[in-house]
Design a protein around this motif. Structure first.
Motif, PDB file in Angstrom:
ATOM      1  N   PHE A  29     -59.531 -15.068 -17.838  1.00 18.75           N
ATOM      2  CA  PHE A  29     -60.271 -13.798 -17.878  1.00 18.75           C
ATOM      3  C   PHE A  29     -59.640 -12.781 -18.824  1.00 18.75           C
ATOM      4  O   PHE A  29     -60.304 -11.860 -19.283  1.00 18.75           O
ATOM      5  CB  PHE A  29     -60.373 -13.198 -16.470  1.00 18.75           C
ATOM      6  CG  PHE A  29     -61.163 -11.918 -16.427  1.00 18.75           C
ATOM      7  CD1 PHE A  29     -62.550 -11.957 -16.442  1.00 18.75           C
ATOM      8  CD2 PHE A  29     -60.533 -10.681 -16.395  1.00 18.75           C
ATOM      9  CE1 PHE A  29     -63.291 -10.783 -16.419  1.00 18.75           C
ATOM     10  CE2 PHE A  29     -61.262  -9.501 -16.364  1.00 18.75           C
ATOM     11  CZ  PHE A  29     -62.648  -9.558 -16.378  1.00 18.75           C
ATOM     12  N   PHE A  68     -67.761 -15.285 -15.912  1.00 16.88           N
ATOM     13  CA  PHE A  68     -67.388 -13.948 -16.361  1.00 16.88           C
ATOM     14  C   PHE A  68     -68.623 -13.074 -16.564  1.00 16.88           C
ATOM     15  O   PHE A  68     -68.614 -11.877 -16.244  1.00 16.88           O
ATOM     16  CB  PHE A  68     -66.593 -14.039 -17.668  1.00 16.88           C
ATOM     17  CG  PHE A  68     -65.293 -14.784 -17.541  1.00 16.88           C
ATOM     18  CD1 PHE A  68     -64.639 -14.892 -16.327  1.00 16.88           C
ATOM     19  CD2 PHE A  68     -64.712 -15.394 -18.651  1.00 16.88           C
ATOM     20  CE1 PHE A  68     -63.445 -15.581 -16.203  1.00 16.88           C
ATOM     21  CE2 PHE A  68     -63.521 -16.082 -18.541  1.00 16.88           C
ATOM     22  CZ  PHE A  68     -62.888 -16.179 -17.316  1.00 16.88           C
ATOM     23  N   SER A 111     -54.876 -11.018 -14.463  1.00 19.26           N
ATOM     24  CA  SER A 111     -54.991 -12.294 -15.157  1.00 19.26           C
ATOM     25  C   SER A 111     -53.708 -12.636 -15.899  1.00 19.26           C
ATOM     26  O   SER A 111     -53.289 -13.798 -15.936  1.00 19.26           O
ATOM     27  CB  SER A 111     -56.180 -12.251 -16.133  1.00 19.26           C
ATOM     28  OG  SER A 111     -56.316 -13.463 -16.825  1.00 19.26           O
TER      29      SER A 111
END
Length: 696
Positions: free
Chosen positions: A487, A415, A444
């Motif tokens: 995420f 990330f 996500s």
């Protein structure tokens, strides 16, 4: 020992505990036979020697000698050390380890050549849960010999035996690891002595203090002093923070780290040394407080949220000062990622080195991992360790995951490498940046639904839970670890960091009624996520697949939004006593240690739990005792670990960063709460107006 994710492990084992409770009636039908003399260690050996078994010659010989001299007090110690079925079997007690130390210290003048080893016999009896008994075995007997002992004494059983290794001589790989660790420790000690001499000379010659101060910043002294334990300890224990720091994140980080240790302590103890596991879980599940343990999915989401907020807040602050063009920004990305690696990898690598090559040799006991084939705490790591240092181990199969708790670090690094592009878009064209981040969060969320539906991954892991579907775990990409599912909280963290940066630059304050509303929303969302599944966990409600999918996606979203509301309010100074608590200065040094605590907490828990000599009957009070003890010991060990293997490389990272151009100032220094970039509170009126416009 192979690690999988704790979620998969917990689901399987807790369901097994439920089945154990349901099999009590079957257990009662045969358990009484295990108390008869036929299962006594002397009778077991006598039965094996009467011609009904085929033992190896050496094993038969030494057992015959032991049996012939069993009245001797020293020889009797051998038989006394065996595990025997005792109380608690009806309520789930399935392991009777005997006396490990008594077995390992058997010495008799009648049998001077006698050497023993500790083994565990696993008896699988139809209609019952497996039974494990400690066996004190002569070195001459193989596991196959020991299996025959119980096959004769207990009918209709399947017996498997594993024996502890008695070879504690370090192999070449462990010796090399010990040398490497020793060199780093020795270098830190030398640097500390050098720093001490420098401090003494500096204080004794005040007239030349400036001369000595300049020497401190020259090569090679400035690099050597990066390893000084004295300087690093002062740096770690310092409670000072730069202006504009988000102080509440220190408290949230420490609370979240404590939550991690609590959950892992509970799971490790429950499935290792707790004798009344089925009974305890039944009692524990009936308590609402148990949801704090079984809502551990929220823990990692909190870490991802904090990471996203800090990165966005700090990078936006740096970008507003340097105002780099696109080319300069792209050139800074490799350097930014390099500094991130330097920040995280050294301490991570040393943890893996110690965990894989040295930790197995520090202790022993009846619960200690049986090496197969290499003497290590984690056989998987022997061949897969480099996946961890490349930060891609979250793409490994669950059965091939080295140091299972480290999957979070891989997600966080992945990330981090994507986030600067989103943040730069938020800085240059806020509307486009907001659209990109929001789209990623939405994607996500939708992927969480799709993956949850495909794998049918259960959100309520209690052994009493009832499902209208059959869970199907993906062995390649488990739902719990994949970045496209994880995420969501990190992306929200980027948006929250952008929001806080704008609001602080505007000196914005919520009206009281809206601030109260913000806290009400946070409370309702967080409480509902933790305690909402209680009815399903207890089996009062049959969970449908649609409910399962929605909880996985919207539950994570709700928790992240709830915590974000708390952080926003506290960051604007409107959190009241809660902000005062979370910003407490005690949390500043503890927050600096949180990364090392996360790295080493599970190896420490494993050593303390697997090194136990006997099981225990668990209770809430005992659980609380263990958690407090684990927290204290983990933080205690994290201090020297951080001072030797983490802080020196952070200091080196800073020195290297200072030699670079100004645009590198956006590099994040997480050790100092990640907040060494001052919030530019003296913006010109033009900048304030621009910020307001961007926010709108």
């Amino acid at each position: 020992m192979e690690y999988t994710t704790f979620t998969i492990k917990a689901v399987i084992l807790l369901v097994a505990l439920l089945l154990a409770r349901q099999e009590v009636s079957a257990t009662q039908s045969w358990v009484s036979s295990l108390y008869q003399p036929g299962v006594d260690s002397i009778e077991i050996v006598r039965s094996a020697l009467d011609g009904r078994s085929q033992l190896s010659y050496d094993c038969h010989k030494v057992l015959s000698q032991l049996l012939a001299n069993h009245t001797d007090p020293d020889v009797l110690q051998y038989f006394d050390s065996w595990g025997r079925v005792g109380s608690g079997r009806i309520v789930g007690h399935s392991r009777y380890p005997g006396n490990y130390d008594e077995c390992m210290h058997v010495k008799s003048s009648l049998l001077p050549q006698l050497k023993t080893k500790y083994c565990t016999a696993s008896l699988t009896i139809p209609g019952s849960t497996p039974l494990q008994l400690g066996v004190c075995s002569p070195q001459q007997c193989t596991p196959e010999d020991l299996s025959q002992l119980y096959n004769i004494s207990v009918q209709d059983t399947t017996v498997s035996v594993t024996c502890q290794s008695q070879d504690y001589k370090l192999p070449p790989g462990s010796i090399a690891a010990l040398v490497v660790v020793g060199i780093v420790v020795l270098f830190a000690l030398v640097a500390t002595v050098w720093d001490g001499i420098y401090q003494i000379v500096e204080h004794s010659r005040n007239d030349d203090s400036q001369e000595y101060e300049s020497l401190r910043t020259e090569f090679p002294l400035k690099y050597i002093l990066c390893f000084s334990l004295y300087t690093n300890l002062k740096q770690t224990l310092s409670t000072s923070q730069p202006p504009g720091a988000l102080g509440c994140l220190n408290g949230i980080r420490v609370v979240t780290t404590t939550w991690v240790v609590l959950v892992h302590t509970f799971l490790t103890c429950l499935f290792t040394i707790v004798d009344d596991a089925a009974w305890f879980t039944k009692d524990f599940f009936n308590r609402m407080a148990s949801q704090i343990v079984f809502s551990f999915d929220c823990i990692v989401d909190s870490f991802f949220l904090i990471g996203g907020i800090l990165l966005a807040y700090l990078q936006l602050t740096a970008l507003s000062k340097s105002q780099p063009n696109v080319v300069a920004f792209l050139k800074s990305i490799p350097r930014l990622c390099l500094h991130r690696h330097i920040r995280l990898t050294p301490s991570y690598a040393f943890m893996l080195l110690i965990y894989i090559t040295l930790l197995w040799f520090v202790w022993d006991g009846p619960y200690w991992p049986v090496p197969n084939p290499i003497r290590t705490m984690d056989n998987v790591c022997v061949s897969n360790w480099y996946f961890n240092l490349l930060y891609i181990n979250n793409f490994s199969k669950a059965s091939s995951l080295c140091a299972g708790w480290s999957w979070y670090l891989s997600n966080d690094m992945q990330f981090f490498m994507m986030a600067p592009f989103f943040i730069y878009a938020l800085h240059r064209i806020p509307k486009i940046g907001l659209a990109i981040c929001s789209t990623m969060v939405l994607a996500s969320t939708l992927l969480s639904i799709v993956v949850s539906h495909k794998q049918q991954y259960p959100f309520a892991i209690g052994g009493f839970s009832k499902y209208g579907f059959k869970p199907n775990f993906d062995p390649v990409f488990p739902f719990y670890m994949v970045p496209w599912v994880r995420f969501q909280p990190y992306g929200i963290g980027l948006l929250v960091g952008f929001t806080i940066w704008n609001l602080k630059n505007m000196s914005f304050k919520f009206p009281k009624k809206y601030n109260i509303l913000l806290w009400c929303i946070a409370t309702c969302l967080c409480v509902s996520v933790i305690y909402g599944p209680y009815s399903a966990v207890m089996g009062h409600h049959v969970i449908s697949l649609a409910e399962n999918d929605l909880y996985h996606s919207l539950g994570r979203l709700a928790w992240t939004v709830g915590v974000s509301c708390v952080i926003i309010s506290c960051s604007l100074g409107q959190g009241g006593w809660i902000n005062g608590f979370l910003s407490w200065k005690v949390f500043v040094p503890l927050g600096k240690l949180s990364y090392c605590v996360y790295l080493i907490h599970l190896p420490i828990i494993n050593v303390l739990v697997y090194g136990s000599r006997n099981g225990t009957y668990y209770s809430t009070l005992m659980f609380t005792r263990d958690v407090v003890a684990m927290m204290f010991i983990t933080y205690l060990i994290a201090v020297p670990f951080s001072l030797i293997f983490e802080v020196p490389f952070i200091n080196l990272n800073k020195l290297l960063n200072r030699t670079k151009p100004a645009e590198n100032k956006q590099v994040k220094d997480e050790h100092n709460n990640g907040e060494n970039c001052n919030a530019n509170q003296n913006h010109s009126e033009k900048e304030r107006l621009l910020t307001k416009k961007n926010l709108k």
